[in-house]
Design an enzyme around this catalytic site. Structure first.
Site, PDB file in Angstrom:
ATOM      1  N   CYS A 114       0.818  -1.227   0.000  1.00  0.00           N
ATOM      2  CA  CYS A 114       0.000   0.000   0.000  1.00  0.00           C
ATOM      3  C   CYS A 114       0.847   1.271   0.000  1.00  0.00           C
ATOM      4  CB  CYS A 114      -0.952  -0.007   1.190  1.00  0.00           C
ATOM      5  SG  CYS A 114      -2.137  -1.350   1.103  1.00  0.00           S
ATOM      6  N   HIS A 251      -3.296   7.624   1.629  1.00  0.00           N
ATOM      7  CA  HIS A 251      -3.660   6.267   1.217  1.00  0.00           C
ATOM      8  C   HIS A 251      -5.068   5.995   1.740  1.00  0.00           C
ATOM      9  CE1 HIS A 251      -3.849   2.077   0.559  1.00  0.00           C
ATOM     10  NE2 HIS A 251      -3.677   1.729   1.819  1.00  0.00           N
ATOM     11  N   ASN A 281      -9.939   0.042  -0.590  1.00  0.00           N
ATOM     12  CA  ASN A 281      -8.472   0.126  -0.538  1.00  0.00           C
ATOM     13  C   ASN A 281      -7.895  -0.514  -1.804  1.00  0.00           C
ATOM     14  OD1 ASN A 281      -5.753  -0.169  -0.021  1.00  0.00           O
ATOM     15  ND2 ASN A 281      -6.017  -0.965   2.061  1.00  0.00           N
TER      16      ASN A 281
HETATM   17  O1  UT7 Z   1      -3.690  -0.682   3.414  1.00  0.00           O
HETATM   18  C1  UT7 Z   1      -2.900  -1.210   4.407  1.00  0.00           C
HETATM   19  C2  UT7 Z   1      -3.234  -0.582   5.664  1.00  0.00           C
HETATM   20  N1  UT7 Z   1      -4.445  -1.177   6.201  1.00  0.00           N
HETATM   21  C3  UT7 Z   1      -5.105  -0.541   7.121  1.00  0.00           C
HETATM   22  O2  UT7 Z   1      -4.753   0.565   7.457  1.00  0.00           O
HETATM   23  C4  UT7 Z   1      -6.252  -1.249   7.785  1.00  0.00           C
HETATM   24  C5  UT7 Z   1      -6.249  -0.922   9.242  1.00  0.00           C
HETATM   25  N2  UT7 Z   1      -7.291  -1.573   9.986  1.00  0.00           N
HETATM   26  C6  UT7 Z   1      -8.597  -1.261   9.856  1.00  0.00           C
HETATM   27  O3  UT7 Z   1      -8.961  -0.475   9.009  1.00  0.00           O
HETATM   28  C7  UT7 Z   1      -9.570  -1.862  10.817  1.00  0.00           C
HETATM   29  O4  UT7 Z   1      -8.889  -2.546  11.834  1.00  0.00           O
HETATM   30  C8  UT7 Z   1     -10.581  -2.843  10.137  1.00  0.00           C
HETATM   31  C9  UT7 Z   1     -11.572  -2.054   9.296  1.00  0.00           C
HETATM   32  C10 UT7 Z   1      -9.864  -3.853   9.300  1.00  0.00           C
HETATM   33  C11 UT7 Z   1     -11.403  -3.563  11.210  1.00  0.00           C
HETATM   34  O5  UT7 Z   1     -12.062  -2.629  12.047  1.00  0.00           O
HETATM   35  P1  UT7 Z   1     -11.984  -2.777  13.638  1.00  0.00           P
HETATM   36  O6  UT7 Z   1     -12.802  -1.697  14.194  1.00  0.00           O
HETATM   37  O7  UT7 Z   1     -10.519  -2.810  13.997  1.00  0.00           O
HETATM   38  O8  UT7 Z   1     -12.687  -4.146  13.881  1.00  0.00           O
HETATM   39  P2  UT7 Z   1     -12.095  -5.490  14.529  1.00  0.00           P
HETATM   40  O9  UT7 Z   1     -11.154  -6.166  13.610  1.00  0.00           O
HETATM   41  O10 UT7 Z   1     -11.622  -5.167  15.902  1.00  0.00           O
HETATM   42  O11 UT7 Z   1     -13.424  -6.359  14.639  1.00  0.00           O
HETATM   43  C12 UT7 Z   1     -14.530  -5.945  15.451  1.00  0.00           C
HETATM   44  C13 UT7 Z   1     -15.634  -6.969  15.304  1.00  0.00           C
HETATM   45  C14 UT7 Z   1     -15.160  -8.394  15.514  1.00  0.00           C
HETATM   46  O12 UT7 Z   1     -16.184  -9.099  16.171  1.00  0.00           O
HETATM   47  P3  UT7 Z   1     -16.108  -9.346  17.758  1.00  0.00           P
HETATM   48  O13 UT7 Z   1     -14.835 -10.098  17.976  1.00  0.00           O
HETATM   49  O14 UT7 Z   1     -16.078  -7.981  18.376  1.00  0.00           O
HETATM   50  O15 UT7 Z   1     -17.349 -10.112  18.022  1.00  0.00           O
HETATM   51  C15 UT7 Z   1     -15.022  -8.937  14.115  1.00  0.00           C
HETATM   52  O16 UT7 Z   1     -15.198 -10.340  14.035  1.00  0.00           O
HETATM   53  O17 UT7 Z   1     -16.162  -6.918  13.964  1.00  0.00           O
HETATM   54  C16 UT7 Z   1     -16.144  -8.234  13.406  1.00  0.00           C
HETATM   55  N3  UT7 Z   1     -15.926  -8.102  11.960  1.00  0.00           N
HETATM   56  C17 UT7 Z   1     -16.929  -7.925  11.081  1.00  0.00           C
HETATM   57  N4  UT7 Z   1     -18.257  -7.864  11.262  1.00  0.00           N
HETATM   58  C18 UT7 Z   1     -19.015  -7.671  10.153  1.00  0.00           C
HETATM   59  C19 UT7 Z   1     -14.749  -8.089  11.298  1.00  0.00           C
HETATM   60  N5  UT7 Z   1     -14.977  -7.923   9.986  1.00  0.00           N
HETATM   61  C20 UT7 Z   1     -16.318  -7.825   9.836  1.00  0.00           C
HETATM   62  C21 UT7 Z   1     -17.162  -7.622   8.712  1.00  0.00           C
HETATM   63  N6  UT7 Z   1     -18.485  -7.550   8.914  1.00  0.00           N
HETATM   64  N7  UT7 Z   1     -16.689  -7.482   7.473  1.00  0.00           N
END
Ligand code: UT7
Length: 324
Positions: A114, A251, A281
């Protein structure tokens, strides 16, 4: 007189197929609400069957050349940033070179996921500054849809396909003209963070292409800190303050990260270019896609100070400052 890399054209291309969050939610356990709230993404473009990264990159390259009024053989170099090359080798940049009908100069790929566009811009700028090239096409092109596990809701909702290209030419001059162009680039990496964001395949390990794995929270945590450091490095190197910046072109991974970077610079929301809602992304393509949009709709104008930043797998990260 110092040589500076000046932007003389840009172009972009998005595949025709658009997939909405609702469409995704029919095949994977997710919802439009979750995706919008956590990432800001509404939809993404996906390459058609048989449409390769080089096909997207070629269209963006042709648009950039057309805007600049230059021919392929006016180019000295093509640097293509991609983590999703057509083949293991040769470089996707050489496929684009052939597609353009360019029979001179050189073409190669840069791999920093990225952060790839920032890295490619840094390489191109250094070729121009040291006099080894006078006109360089910098391309970010990706087909991340090919390396996603479409059953992993933690990653498949986040990415899209596309390409953007920026044409740099050596500029010399005095006063205002001399001030325009790439002012600085800063690139960094820390390979200890491999496991937070990687693809579990490759020619020398599994002999397969593999799919993306990401610890989103870990990447998020590092992204906000590392990109802020890269922004500070850019400002410091140019003796500037946040108030000098006209546009932030970040980005496009997550709207929350983008907004926190804008907030840190004290920039009003409408000075931060956002495409993540429509493109998701697109890895190395995200910055040139956003740049091209803001240039073609008249937001970024000659003389504006444009700051770019990115962070990606590796980890890699960096920033670039350009006087348009
Ligand atoms: O380009 C390279 C750089 N990349 C980035 O900068 C990405 C950085 N990270 C992020 O943007 C975020 O961490 C994400 C968007 C990937 C995830 O968001 P988050 O607020 O960090 O969510 P999380 O991974 O902590 O997940 C929260 C909850 C989890 O459920 P529980 O454990 O709280 O029950 C996940 O299982 O959301 C759940 N979850 C989803 N639910 C519905 C994860 N993905 C999904 C989904 N739909 N697609």
């Amino acid at each position: 007189m110092a040589i500076r890399s000046q932007v003389v054209g840009c172009g972009s291309y998005l595949p025709l197929r658009v997939m909405s969050n609702d469409e995704l939610a029919r095949t994977v356990d997710t919802s439009d609400e979750w995706i919008r709230k956590r990432t800001g993404i509404r939809e993404r473009h996906l390459a058609a069957d048989g449409e390769a990264t080089s096909d997207l990159g070629l269209k963006a390259a042709q648009a950039a050349l057309e805007q600049a009024g230059l021919a392929p053989d006016d180019l000295d170099l093509i640097v293509c940033a991609t983590a999703t090359p057509d083949e293991t080798f040769p470089a996707t940049a050489t496929r684009i070179q052939a597609g353009l009908g360019m029979t001179r100069g050189a073409a190669f790929d840069v791999q920093a996921v990225c952060s790839g566009f920032i890295y490619a811009l840094a390489v191109a700028d250094n070729f121009i500054r040291c006099g080894q090239a006078r006109s360089v096409l910098v391309i970010g092109a990706e087909t991340f849809s090919r390396i996603l596990d479409w059953e992993d809701r933690g990653t498949c909702v986040l990415f899209g396909d596309g390409a953007g290209a920026v044409l740099l030419c050596a500029g010399e001059g005095r006063g205002e003209v001399a001030d325009r162009g790439v002012l600085s680039t800063h690139v960094y990496s820390d390979g200890r963070h491999h496991d937070a964001l990687y693809v579990d395949g490759g020619p020398s390990t599994t002999q397969t292409t593999g799919v993306v794995h990401m610890d989103g929270r870990e990447v998020y945590r590092h992204a906000v800190v590392r990109m802020a450091e890269a922004i500070d490095a850019a400002l410091e190197a140019n003796d500037l303050t946040p108030g000098d910046i006209d546009w932030l072109v970040p980005h496009q991974a997550n709207l929350r990260i983008i907004e926190s970077m804008g907030h840190r610079l004290n920039l009003p929301r409408d000075r931060v270019v956002v495409t993540v809602d429509r493109h998701a992304n697109t890895s190395a393509a995200s910055i040139p896609l956003a740049l091209c949009e803001a240039v073609s709709d008249g937001r970024i104008r000659q003389g504006d100070l444009v700051l770019m930043e990115a962070m990606g797998g590796g980890f890699t990260w960096g920033s670039a400052l350009v006087r348009w």
